[in-house]
Design a protein around this motif. Structure first.
Motif, PDB file in Angstrom:
ATOM      1  N   ILE A  70      52.053  43.649  57.412  1.00 42.82           N
ATOM      2  CA  ILE A  70      52.870  42.776  56.570  1.00 42.82           C
ATOM      3  C   ILE A  70      53.092  41.451  57.295  1.00 42.82           C
ATOM      4  O   ILE A  70      53.575  41.426  58.425  1.00 42.82           O
ATOM      5  N   ARG A 110      60.811  57.484  57.036  1.00 38.85           N
ATOM      6  CA  ARG A 110      59.945  57.880  55.912  1.00 38.85           C
ATOM      7  C   ARG A 110      60.387  59.229  55.346  1.00 38.85           C
ATOM      8  O   ARG A 110      60.424  59.432  54.128  1.00 38.85           O
ATOM      9  N   LYS A 115      59.007  52.349  51.390  1.00 36.18           N
ATOM     10  CA  LYS A 115      57.911  53.141  51.927  1.00 36.18           C
ATOM     11  C   LYS A 115      56.729  52.244  52.284  1.00 36.18           C
ATOM     12  O   LYS A 115      56.038  52.477  53.280  1.00 36.18           O
ATOM     13  N   ARG A 116      56.503  51.220  51.464  1.00 38.43           N
ATOM     14  CA  ARG A 116      55.439  50.274  51.790  1.00 38.43           C
ATOM     15  C   ARG A 116      55.759  49.521  53.082  1.00 38.43           C
ATOM     16  O   ARG A 116      54.869  49.272  53.912  1.00 38.43           O
ATOM     17  N   VAL A 117      57.034  49.137  53.256  1.00 39.51           N
ATOM     18  CA  VAL A 117      57.433  48.458  54.492  1.00 39.51           C
ATOM     19  C   VAL A 117      57.074  49.326  55.707  1.00 39.51           C
ATOM     20  O   VAL A 117      56.566  48.824  56.715  1.00 39.51           O
ATOM     21  N   ASP A 122      54.953  37.556  52.657  1.00 38.37           N
ATOM     22  CA  ASP A 122      54.951  38.783  51.868  1.00 38.37           C
ATOM     23  C   ASP A 122      56.389  39.089  51.442  1.00 38.37           C
ATOM     24  O   ASP A 122      57.325  38.933  52.239  1.00 38.37           O
ATOM     25  N   ASP A 131      54.844  52.060  55.735  1.00 38.00           N
ATOM     26  CA  ASP A 131      53.433  52.428  55.787  1.00 38.00           C
ATOM     27  C   ASP A 131      52.533  51.265  56.182  1.00 38.00           C
ATOM     28  O   ASP A 131      51.493  51.454  56.817  1.00 38.00           O
ATOM     29  N   GLU A 132      52.915  50.049  55.792  1.00 32.04           N
ATOM     30  CA  GLU A 132      52.094  48.876  56.086  1.00 32.04           C
ATOM     31  C   GLU A 132      52.758  47.972  57.124  1.00 32.04           C
ATOM     32  O   GLU A 132      52.485  46.767  57.192  1.00 32.04           O
ATOM     33  N   ALA A 143      57.878  41.710  51.349  1.00 30.94           N
ATOM     34  CA  ALA A 143      58.440  42.753  52.204  1.00 30.94           C
ATOM     35  C   ALA A 143      58.683  42.284  53.633  1.00 30.94           C
ATOM     36  O   ALA A 143      59.174  43.059  54.455  1.00 30.94           O
ATOM     37  N   ARG A 164      60.759  44.096  56.683  1.00 31.49           N
ATOM     38  CA  ARG A 164      59.981  44.540  57.841  1.00 31.49           C
ATOM     39  C   ARG A 164      60.609  44.028  59.132  1.00 31.49           C
ATOM     40  O   ARG A 164      60.750  44.772  60.107  1.00 31.49           O
ATOM     41  N   ALA A 213      59.823  53.052  46.755  1.00 31.75           N
ATOM     42  CA  ALA A 213      58.417  52.700  46.968  1.00 31.75           C
ATOM     43  C   ALA A 213      58.287  51.399  47.758  1.00 31.75           C
ATOM     44  O   ALA A 213      57.372  51.242  48.579  1.00 31.75           O
ATOM     45  N   PHE A 214      59.211  50.484  47.531  1.00 30.33           N
ATOM     46  CA  PHE A 214      59.204  49.226  48.279  1.00 30.33           C
ATOM     47  C   PHE A 214      59.392  49.492  49.771  1.00 30.33           C
ATOM     48  O   PHE A 214      58.659  48.977  50.619  1.00 30.33           O
TER      49      PHE A 214
END
Length: 252
Positions: free
Chosen positions: A154, A178, A145-147, A158, A149-150, A160, A164, A142-143
């Protein structure tokens, strides 16, 4: 250094890099990294070659010089274990006739492969990996995937941000990455007892990204634990990592 492509189990073109002449050591790199970044740049492959080994370094799909397919069908369950098995078949390595080293995602792949009997090395080294990185992958996934998706929002500060920036520096295809993240499965920790190879668990002194590496070593039937300098992102750059790999694999 000799680099070439080969077709994996599903025809995806993967890159493999070789250095040295001697007993083969298959090396699997970390997430968003590559053979060049994980093993070559910091001199680990050269140390293996100088010690009489052949370093055989795979670029996972979506990484390094390997293909980055964007068809979801290219990401079945345990896809990276199957890629590693395809490399071993391509290199004509026999069970027990090679050693296996993985860092982070590479360690996770190596452990999955050994626990399920798909990969059968003589010795196993898992770097930058703990129990949570195996048995609680969805949280870690999930960490990342956030990198992805966002990615564009970012900012510095942050938690992440460093991941990133590393993802950006390696030029990883985010759509393919992904899809790859969704192909990973948790491993039942009870299956670790099926890994009977002499094993070494190596982890940076400040690295708890994947949970406790010491606990992982305790769950493996025939494992040692070694701490080296650094955290998760920089322990792979330390000379102590290459030294530990060579010393353990040089034991008879």
């Amino acid at each position: 250094m000799i680099s070439q492509d080969f077709a994996s189990f599903d025809g995806t073109e993967l890159a493999v890099h070789r250095l040295g002449e001697g007993r083969p050591v298959v090396l699997l790199h970390g997430l968003f990294s590559s053979a060049a970044m994980n093993w070559i740049k910091w001199g680990h492959a050269e140390k293996l070659a100088e010690a009489g080994f052949t370093a055989i370094m795979l670029d996972f799909r979506v990484h390094g010089e390997s293909a980055s397919p964007t068809d979801p069908a290219a990401y079945p369950a345990r896809v990276l274990v199957r890629d590693a098995a395809a490399l071993i078949e391509h290199a004509e390595l026999e069970d027990g006739g090679y050693d296996l080293v993985g860092f982070s995602l590479g360690a996770r792949t190596a452990i999955h492969g050994c626990a399920t009997g798909v990969l059968r090395p003589r010795r196993l080294i898992a770097c930058g990996m703990g129990v949570a990185g195996l048995a609680d992958w969805q949280r870690r996934s999930a960490f990342f995937k956030r990198v992805i998706d966002e990615f564009d929002t970012i900012e510095r500060g942050d938690p992440a941000y460093l991941s990133r920036q590393f993802l950006k520096s390696q030029g990883v295809d985010r759509v393919a990455a992904r899809l790859l993240l969704d192909a990973f499965e948790d491993l039942d920790a009870a299956m670790l007892s099926d890994i009977d190879q002499p094993s070494l668990v190596v982890c940076g002194e400040k690295d708890d990204d994947n949970g406790s590496a010491e606990d992982l070593a305790r769950l493996l039937p025939n494992a040692l634990y070694l701490e080296i300098p650094g955290g998760h992102l920089d322990s792979a750059t330390k000379p102590e990592l290459g030294d530990a790999i060579v010393e353990f694999l040089s034991q008879t």
